[in-house]
Design a protein around this motif. Structure first.
Motif, short mmCIF file in Angstrom:
data_model
loop_
_atom_site.label_atom_id
_atom_site.label_comp_id
_atom_site.label_asym_id
_atom_site.label_seq_id
_atom_site.Cartn_x
_atom_site.Cartn_y
_atom_site.Cartn_z
N GLU A 157 0.81 -1.22 0.00
CA GLU A 157 0.00 0.00 0.00
C GLU A 157 0.85 1.27 0.00
OE1 GLU A 157 0.02 -2.40 2.19
OE2 GLU A 157 0.09 -1.73 4.26
N CYS A 158 2.08 1.17 0.44
CA CYS A 158 2.95 2.36 0.48
C CYS A 158 4.11 2.25 -0.50
CB CYS A 158 3.48 2.56 1.89
SG CYS A 158 2.20 3.09 3.04
N GLN A 159 3.99 1.34 -1.45
CA GLN A 159 5.12 1.13 -2.36
C GLN A 159 4.76 1.39 -3.83
OE1 GLN A 159 6.93 -2.78 -1.81
NE2 GLN A 159 6.26 -2.62 0.30
N SER A 160 5.80 1.75 -4.57
CA SER A 160 5.61 1.98 -6.01
C SER A 160 5.89 0.71 -6.80
CB SER A 160 6.56 3.10 -6.46
OG SER A 160 7.89 2.75 -6.16
N PHE A 161 6.10 -0.40 -6.10
CA PHE A 161 6.45 -1.66 -6.77
C PHE A 161 5.27 -2.62 -6.84
CE2 PHE A 161 10.62 -0.09 -6.00
CZ PHE A 161 11.39 -0.63 -7.00
N ALA A 162 5.19 -3.34 -7.96
CA ALA A 162 4.27 -4.48 -8.10
C ALA A 162 5.13 -5.71 -8.34
CB ALA A 162 3.34 -4.25 -9.28
N LEU A 163 4.89 -6.77 -7.57
CA LEU A 163 5.63 -8.02 -7.77
C LEU A 163 4.76 -8.96 -8.57
CD1 LEU A 163 7.33 -8.92 -4.37
CD2 LEU A 163 8.40 -8.11 -6.46
N ILE A 164 5.17 -9.21 -9.81
CA ILE A 164 4.38 -10.05 -10.71
C ILE A 164 5.28 -11.19 -11.22
CG2 ILE A 164 2.95 -10.09 -12.81
CD1 ILE A 164 1.85 -8.13 -10.69
N SER A 165 4.73 -12.43 -11.24
CA SER A 165 5.54 -13.56 -11.74
C SER A 165 5.23 -13.83 -13.20
CB SER A 165 5.22 -14.82 -10.95
OG SER A 165 5.47 -14.62 -9.59
N ASP A 166 6.25 -14.21 -13.95
CA ASP A 166 6.03 -14.65 -15.33
C ASP A 166 5.21 -15.95 -15.26
OD1 ASP A 166 7.59 -14.61 -18.34
OD2 ASP A 166 6.74 -16.50 -17.65
N SER A 167 4.13 -16.00 -16.04
CA SER A 167 3.22 -17.16 -15.98
C SER A 167 3.92 -18.46 -16.33
CB SER A 167 2.04 -16.96 -16.92
OG SER A 167 1.26 -15.90 -16.46
N GLU A 168 4.90 -18.40 -17.21
CA GLU A 168 5.57 -19.64 -17.62
C GLU A 168 6.81 -19.97 -16.80
OE1 GLU A 168 5.35 -19.07 -21.93
OE2 GLU A 168 3.24 -19.22 -21.30
N THR A 169 7.70 -18.99 -16.65
CA THR A 169 8.97 -19.29 -15.97
C THR A 169 8.88 -19.14 -14.45
OG1 THR A 169 9.72 -17.00 -16.06
CG2 THR A 169 10.24 -18.37 -17.96
N HIS A 170 7.83 -18.51 -13.97
CA HIS A 170 7.63 -18.21 -12.53
C HIS A 170 8.65 -17.21 -11.99
CE1 HIS A 170 4.61 -21.29 -12.58
NE2 HIS A 170 5.50 -22.14 -13.05
N GLN A 171 9.43 -16.62 -12.86
CA GLN A 171 10.38 -15.58 -12.45
C GLN A 171 9.60 -14.41 -11.86
OE1 GLN A 171 14.06 -15.08 -13.14
NE2 GLN A 171 13.63 -13.40 -11.72
N LYS A 172 10.01 -13.98 -10.64
CA LYS A 172 9.33 -12.83 -10.03
C LYS A 172 9.91 -11.54 -10.59
CE LYS A 172 7.21 -13.91 -5.66
NZ LYS A 172 6.93 -13.53 -4.30
N MET A 173 9.04 -10.67 -11.07
CA MET A 173 9.51 -9.40 -11.64
C MET A 173 9.05 -8.25 -10.72
SD MET A 173 8.50 -10.13 -15.61
CE MET A 173 6.89 -10.80 -15.22
N ALA A 174 10.00 -7.45 -10.25
CA ALA A 174 9.66 -6.28 -9.44
C ALA A 174 9.55 -5.10 -10.39
CB ALA A 174 10.72 -6.03 -8.39
N CYS A 175 8.31 -4.62 -10.57
CA CYS A 175 8.06 -3.51 -11.50
C CYS A 175 7.77 -2.27 -10.68
CB CYS A 175 6.87 -3.83 -12.40
SG CYS A 175 7.01 -5.43 -13.23
N ALA A 370 18.99 -17.79 -5.01
CA ALA A 370 18.92 -16.74 -3.96
C ALA A 370 19.91 -15.63 -4.27
CB ALA A 370 19.19 -17.34 -2.59
N ALA A 371 21.11 -16.02 -4.69
CA ALA A 371 22.15 -15.02 -4.96
C ALA A 371 21.79 -14.14 -6.15
CB ALA A 371 23.49 -15.72 -5.21
N SER A 372 20.94 -14.66 -7.05
CA SER A 372 20.59 -13.87 -8.23
C SER A 372 19.35 -12.99 -8.02
CB SER A 372 20.38 -14.79 -9.44
OG SER A 372 19.18 -15.51 -9.25
N GLN A 373 18.75 -13.05 -6.82
CA GLN A 373 17.58 -12.21 -6.53
C GLN A 373 18.01 -10.75 -6.43
OE1 GLN A 373 14.28 -13.46 -5.98
NE2 GLN A 373 15.16 -15.40 -6.67
N TRP A 374 17.13 -9.90 -6.85
CA TRP A 374 17.39 -8.47 -6.84
C TRP A 374 17.74 -7.96 -5.44
CZ3 TRP A 374 13.54 -4.01 -6.57
CH2 TRP A 374 14.10 -2.84 -7.09
N THR A 375 16.99 -8.45 -4.45
CA THR A 375 17.18 -7.95 -3.08
C THR A 375 18.56 -8.30 -2.52
OG1 THR A 375 16.02 -9.94 -2.37
CG2 THR A 375 14.74 -7.91 -2.39
#
Ligand SMILES: [Fe+2]
Length: 396
Positions: A157-175, A370-375
């Protein structure tokens, strides 16, 4: 100002952005005012983005009625799923397009709010959600968004980010985009009363993890510190209260406000390795986000405690909630980690990785992911593949 003080501040030059403003409307029954708040923004037709559970619980109807009374037309999209996908966002956008709405309302947990943000990207800027993966990729203005969280957790509610997963690869995308942030967030603790215990628990621990992780990231600053500390003060003492007494509205309110503050902290300083380690557990073993983050957090605190500055921050957080971390067996970080482990055990949440993943054979792959996650890039102490593997092994 004394010369010493000037020297102290100029040595530690700190550059940070003030966060984009969202109007927070907090209080019991705040959701009753949704119609008026939408009217104040000049909205005439909203897409109410929510899930079937909230329709069945009557919350969607409650919000719809308030909007209709204020003369606002409402189209409902109730197909939000947990960990929303690119397909889900696409469907919401299509309905918004067909209905010709002029605004969005996200009603629910992070999934509903993120789906509303995602659909808003596509409707106003075109393309696919993948095009907005990253920061500030939208070139055109977006439609006004109101968010009404029904869990005290993600802080979306206080963020400009939407976390959406690719439907096929399940990769989480922080937009993320400053244009995507909600104009108004309505925080009504009454909406969280009907949450099942497991949801209260997992979302609550997630919010606590947000407060702790944001406090130490390499992007931390004076502003994020205010939010992290205030969030921790609101969340920690009230977490046990909402578990033992789910109808305690005061405690529910503190959790909801604390989660929103932690969301502001994320916006100001991002997250760290506990979130990086949690995501692969969710992707491969379907572990609920909060459960995965909660389990990894104590081990990440121990890992980060190799840095004196992190130990000091963990000590400050602990003393803000009057946890005595100075006189225990270890340093401030180890004692905070021990406190959180105890808290997890007390409420019956898993604290050992072996209970979730079975054998150790997956750990190298999980560590690589884990090491390749954005965070991971924001963790105060370098957390590459080897470090992630060691933290998983500690947690095992
Ligand atoms: Fe989280």
């Amino acid at each position: 100002m004394s010369k010493d003080l000037i020297t102290e501040h100029t040595n530690a030059l700190s550059v940070f952005e003030n966060i984009k403003r969202t109007k927070l409307v907090f209080g019991e029954g705040a959701a009753l005012h949704t119609g008026q708040l939408a009217k104040d923004l000049g909205l005439s037709h909203v897409l109410l983005v929510t899930d079937v559970g909230l329709v069945n619980a009557g919350h969607a109807e409650f919000v719809r009625e308030s909007l209709v009374k204020a003369g606002i037309e409402v189209t409902i999209f109730d197909q939000v799923i947990e960990n929303p996908t690119s397909d889900c966002v696409e469907k919401a956008k299509q309905l918004a397009f067909d209905a010709k709405v002029d605004s969005f309302i996200g009603l629910g947990g992070g999934s509903s709010m993120d789906t509303a943000k995602g659909a808003n990207f596509l409707l106003t800027n075109g393309g696919r959600i993948h095009d907005y993966w990253g920061v500030n990729k939208a070139t055109k203005d977006m439609l006004p968004l109101i968010v009404i969280p029904t869990t005290a957790g993600t802080g979306s509610e206080c963020q400009s980010f939407a976390l959406i997963s690719d439907s096929e690869t399940h990769q989480k995308m922080a937009c993320g985009d400053t244009k995507a942030i909600a104009k108004t967030a309505i925080l009504d603790p009454c909406l969280t009363l009907s949450l099942p215990e497991n949801v209260t628990m997992c979302t609550g621990i997630d919010a606590i993890a947000h407060a702790v992780e944001t406090a130490v990231t390499n992007k931390r600053n004076d502003l994020s510190n205010l939010f992290s500390t205030e969030a921790f003060k609101l969340l920690l003492p009230n977490f046990s209260k909402v578990i033992s007494d789910p109808n305690n509205l005061n405690a529910r309110g503190s959790m909801l406000l604390g989660a929103a503050m932690a969301g502001c902290a994320i916006e100001a300083s991002m997250l760290g390795a506990a979130h990086s380690l949690a995501n692969p557990l969710t992707a491969h073993f379907n572990v609920i986000h909060g459960q995965a983050v909660g389990m990894m957090l104590p081990y990440v605190i121990r890992f980060n405690s190799k840095l004196a500055e992190c130990r000091a921050i963990y000590g400050q957080l602990s003393s803000a909630v009057q946890i005595d971390t100075a006189s225990g067996l270890g340093n401030e970080g180890e004692n905070l980690a021990a406190y959180l482990l105890n808290l997890l055990k007390k409420v019956g949440m898993p604290v050992q990785l072996r209970d979730i993943i079975g054998g150790k054979q997956m750990i190298p792959l999980l560590a690589k992911e884990a090491a390749s996650q954005w965070t991971a890039g924001f963790n105060p102490l370098l957390a590459g593949e080897i470090e992630m593997e060691n933290i998983y092994l500690e947690a095992y």
